[in-house]
Design a protein around this motif. Structure first.
Motif, PDB file in Angstrom:
ATOM      1  N   TRP A  82       0.828  -1.217   0.000  1.00  0.00           N
ATOM      2  CA  TRP A  82       0.000   0.000   0.000  1.00  0.00           C
ATOM      3  C   TRP A  82       0.856   1.258   0.000  1.00  0.00           C
ATOM      4  CZ3 TRP A  82      -1.077   3.329   4.484  1.00  0.00           C
ATOM      5  CH2 TRP A  82      -2.045   4.316   4.210  1.00  0.00           C
ATOM      6  N   HIS A  83       0.541   2.145  -0.926  1.00  0.00           N
ATOM      7  CA  HIS A  83       1.183   3.455  -1.020  1.00  0.00           C
ATOM      8  C   HIS A  83       0.188   4.491  -0.522  1.00  0.00           C
ATOM      9  CE1 HIS A  83       4.301   1.988  -4.049  1.00  0.00           C
ATOM     10  NE2 HIS A  83       3.436   0.987  -3.969  1.00  0.00           N
ATOM     11  N   ALA A  84       0.537   5.188   0.529  1.00  0.00           N
ATOM     12  CA  ALA A  84      -0.366   6.154   1.144  1.00  0.00           C
ATOM     13  C   ALA A  84      -0.523   7.399   0.272  1.00  0.00           C
ATOM     14  CB  ALA A  84       0.150   6.546   2.525  1.00  0.00           C
ATOM     15  N   LEU A  85      -1.539   8.162   0.577  1.00  0.00           N
ATOM     16  CA  LEU A  85      -1.770   9.446  -0.089  1.00  0.00           C
ATOM     17  C   LEU A  85      -0.514  10.303   0.035  1.00  0.00           C
ATOM     18  CD1 LEU A  85      -4.386  10.746  -1.389  1.00  0.00           C
ATOM     19  CD2 LEU A  85      -4.575  12.026   0.742  1.00  0.00           C
ATOM     20  N   GLY A  86      -0.074  10.862  -1.090  1.00  0.00           N
ATOM     21  CA  GLY A  86       1.100  11.738  -1.073  1.00  0.00           C
ATOM     22  C   GLY A  86       2.417  11.029  -1.259  1.00  0.00           C
ATOM     23  N   THR A  94       4.960  19.683  -8.838  1.00  0.00           N
ATOM     24  CA  THR A  94       5.233  20.482  -7.648  1.00  0.00           C
ATOM     25  C   THR A  94       4.523  19.950  -6.409  1.00  0.00           C
ATOM     26  OG1 THR A  94       3.413  21.957  -8.282  1.00  0.00           O
ATOM     27  CG2 THR A  94       5.634  22.582  -8.986  1.00  0.00           C
ATOM     28  N   LYS A  95       3.527  19.081  -6.609  1.00  0.00           N
ATOM     29  CA  LYS A  95       2.794  18.499  -5.484  1.00  0.00           C
ATOM     30  C   LYS A  95       2.664  16.993  -5.691  1.00  0.00           C
ATOM     31  CE  LYS A  95      -0.071  22.433  -4.056  1.00  0.00           C
ATOM     32  NZ  LYS A  95       0.641  23.430  -4.854  1.00  0.00           N
ATOM     33  N   PRO A  96       2.681  16.225  -4.600  1.00  0.00           N
ATOM     34  CA  PRO A  96       2.473  14.774  -4.732  1.00  0.00           C
ATOM     35  C   PRO A  96       1.101  14.470  -5.316  1.00  0.00           C
ATOM     36  CG  PRO A  96       3.328  15.324  -2.553  1.00  0.00           C
ATOM     37  CD  PRO A  96       2.938  16.615  -3.201  1.00  0.00           C
ATOM     38  N   ASP A  97       0.989  13.313  -5.958  1.00  0.00           N
ATOM     39  CA  ASP A  97      -0.294  12.889  -6.517  1.00  0.00           C
ATOM     40  C   ASP A  97      -1.321  12.698  -5.408  1.00  0.00           C
ATOM     41  OD1 ASP A  97       0.822  12.860  -9.034  1.00  0.00           O
ATOM     42  OD2 ASP A  97       1.172  10.692  -9.052  1.00  0.00           O
ATOM     43  N   PHE A  98      -2.560  13.049  -5.717  1.00  0.00           N
ATOM     44  CA  PHE A  98      -3.660  12.938  -4.764  1.00  0.00           C
ATOM     45  C   PHE A  98      -4.352  11.588  -4.990  1.00  0.00           C
ATOM     46  CE2 PHE A  98      -7.798  14.440  -2.892  1.00  0.00           C
ATOM     47  CZ  PHE A  98      -7.296  14.726  -1.643  1.00  0.00           C
ATOM     48  N   LYS A  99      -3.680  10.511  -4.537  1.00  0.00           N
ATOM     49  CA  LYS A  99      -4.180   9.159  -4.747  1.00  0.00           C
ATOM     50  C   LYS A  99      -3.535   8.220  -3.733  1.00  0.00           C
ATOM     51  CE  LYS A  99      -0.488   7.676  -7.849  1.00  0.00           C
ATOM     52  NZ  LYS A  99      -0.080   7.191  -9.180  1.00  0.00           N
ATOM     53  N   GLU A 100      -4.149   7.058  -3.565  1.00  0.00           N
ATOM     54  CA  GLU A 100      -3.553   5.924  -2.890  1.00  0.00           C
ATOM     55  C   GLU A 100      -3.494   4.786  -3.900  1.00  0.00           C
ATOM     56  OE1 GLU A 100      -5.628   4.622   0.607  1.00  0.00           O
ATOM     57  OE2 GLU A 100      -6.109   6.670   1.231  1.00  0.00           O
ATOM     58  N   PHE A 195      -2.949  17.447  -8.833  1.00  0.00           N
ATOM     59  CA  PHE A 195      -3.553  16.455  -9.714  1.00  0.00           C
ATOM     60  C   PHE A 195      -3.769  15.151  -8.959  1.00  0.00           C
ATOM     61  CE2 PHE A 195      -0.905  19.232 -12.318  1.00  0.00           C
ATOM     62  CZ  PHE A 195      -1.757  19.584 -13.355  1.00  0.00           C
ATOM     63  N   GLY A 196      -4.716  14.339  -9.445  1.00  0.00           N
ATOM     64  CA  GLY A 196      -4.792  12.964  -8.977  1.00  0.00           C
ATOM     65  C   GLY A 196      -3.514  12.239  -9.350  1.00  0.00           C
ATOM     66  N   VAL A 197      -3.129  12.375 -10.603  1.00  0.00           N
ATOM     67  CA  VAL A 197      -1.801  12.003 -11.095  1.00  0.00           C
ATOM     68  C   VAL A 197      -1.320  13.146 -11.972  1.00  0.00           C
ATOM     69  CG1 VAL A 197      -0.425  10.408 -12.472  1.00  0.00           C
ATOM     70  CG2 VAL A 197      -2.268   9.518 -11.076  1.00  0.00           C
ATOM     71  N   ALA A 198      -0.161  13.682 -11.663  1.00  0.00           N
ATOM     72  CA  ALA A 198       0.385  14.795 -12.429  1.00  0.00           C
ATOM     73  C   ALA A 198       0.772  14.339 -13.835  1.00  0.00           C
ATOM     74  CB  ALA A 198       1.601  15.382 -11.711  1.00  0.00           C
ATOM     75  N   PRO A 199       0.869  15.252 -14.782  1.00  0.00           N
ATOM     76  CA  PRO A 199       1.258  14.890 -16.146  1.00  0.00           C
ATOM     77  C   PRO A 199       2.563  14.095 -16.167  1.00  0.00           C
ATOM     78  CG  PRO A 199       0.494  17.155 -16.086  1.00  0.00           C
ATOM     79  CD  PRO A 199       0.574  16.705 -14.657  1.00  0.00           C
ATOM     80  N   HIS A 200       2.544  12.968 -16.888  1.00  0.00           N
ATOM     81  CA  HIS A 200       3.708  12.087 -16.936  1.00  0.00           C
ATOM     82  C   HIS A 200       3.563  11.135 -18.113  1.00  0.00           C
ATOM     83  CE1 HIS A 200       0.671   9.528 -15.126  1.00  0.00           C
ATOM     84  NE2 HIS A 200       1.435   8.475 -15.384  1.00  0.00           N
ATOM     85  N   THR A 201       4.643  10.481 -18.456  1.00  0.00           N
ATOM     86  CA  THR A 201       4.600   9.319 -19.345  1.00  0.00           C
ATOM     87  C   THR A 201       4.918   8.092 -18.506  1.00  0.00           C
ATOM     88  OG1 THR A 201       6.919   9.687 -19.946  1.00  0.00           O
ATOM     89  CG2 THR A 201       5.241  10.597 -21.429  1.00  0.00           C
TER      90      THR A 201
END
Length: 323
Positions: A82-86, A94-100, A195-201
């Motif tokens: 499990w990966h916690a929020l952040g 600039t901010k961690p993804d807003f997801k678990e 973002f829930g997930v920031a822009p990425h590939t």
């Protein structure tokens, strides 16, 4: 092939059965999609809806547990659990993804030769004792989505003009990782860089995603440079090219920026599978018919490349890794 929400929709009927005409049709459609957008939907992919429904139900049950309970299977150095929020910060974000999310991989015992050799990301999964139903539900999904990935790569090979079986030997002990992902409702007062997930590939070869009907997945369209919605389509999987396949194809296939913003007003769930080769598989454009003088990339071991990308984006690994 038809277009929906500006992304191609590709029918995989007949590919698993070995129909040469079906394989050719799918390969042609995939070549066009991967060359132009790097993203597409597949339908008739062979993953039973009952298996999908069981895995999605398990995801909802798992993420509803309190954090102090889920922490009993906190992510370890093998990137399992499990990966916690952040806990995830994408490059340039600039901010961690807003997801678990909860990660699993190929189930290997401690005495497996790859584990004994110290191969990164290998070993047994972390299954929660507080939810014994998770292992059979997610494990069944892992196997079925892996079959769909193998089918897909046969069509990818045809699209690249190489033998349909080219990728199969590279997947003898696949580095497939499957993640259940939970997105809370996007904060009402969130800043523009949240973002829930920031822009990425994506890092690896191909990604197969099952998403619920919440929406929120967006793709950066190459032709217009604008963000378009990957609208949920019943019975489909969303597929995208990862950086490893872009590298392997010498950029003939495109790895495209994407992001998630859960503006649905309710929780969003998805299951992402990164269908990647065995750790030691050598990724070399020359093996796909590219002349050495035209190759943009030197050979690299698939696992080394993926591990470096994980190390760069996961907070727990920057801290030296969990145990």
């Amino acid at each position: 092939m038809t277009a929906t929400a500006n992304l191609p929709l590709i029918d995989m009927s007949g590919v698993r059965e070995g129909d040469p005409a079906a394989l050719s049709r799918a390969g042609d459609a995939i070549r066009k999609a991967c060359s132009e957008t790097g993203f597409f939907y597949i339908v008739n992919h062979g993953v039973p809806q009952t298996v999908i429904n069981a895995a999605m139900a398990a995801a909802k049950t798992f993420f509803a547990y309190p954090s102090e309970v889920k922490r009993r299977v906190a992510v370890n150095k093998r990137h399992r659990g499990w990966h916690a929020l952040g806990g995830a910060l994408m490059y340039e974000a600039t901010k961690p993804d807003f997801k678990e999310f909860f990660s699993m991989g190929l189930e290997l015992p401690e005495d497996d030769p790859s584990v004994l050799a110290g191969e990164a990301l290998r070993g047994p999964n972390q299954w929660p004792d507080f939810m014994p139903t998770l292992r059979p539900a997610l494990g069944a999904y892992y196997e079925e989505i892996g079959r769909a990935g193998a089918d897909l790569l046969r069509a990818v090979a045809v699209g690249l003009g190489i033998a349909p079986a080219f990728f199969a030997p590279k997947y003898g002990k696949r580095l497939q990782r499957t993640q259940m992902v939970y997105y809370p409702p996007h904060p009402a007062m969130a800043e523009a860089d949240q973002f829930g997930v920031a822009p990425h590939t994506d890092y690896g070869c191909i990604t197969l995603l099952y998403q619920d009907n919440s929406g929120g997945l967006q793709v950066r369209e190459l032709a217009s440079n604008r963000w378009i919605d990957a609208t949920p389509i019943e019975g489909s999987l969303v597929v995208n090219v990862g950086d490893l396949l872009a590298r392997w194809s010498n950029d003939r296939f495109r790895s495209t920026l994407h992001r998630v913003i859960n503006t649905s007003g309710h929780e969003r769930y998805s299951i992402a599978t990164f269908y990647d080769p065995t750790y030691s598989a050598i990724v070399d454009p020359c093996d796909l018919g590219i002349d050495a003088s035209a190759s943009a990339y030197p050979p690299v071991a698939a696992g080394d490349y993926i591990l470096k990308r994980i190390d760069d984006s996961m907070a727990y690994r920057k801290k030296g890794g969990a145990v």
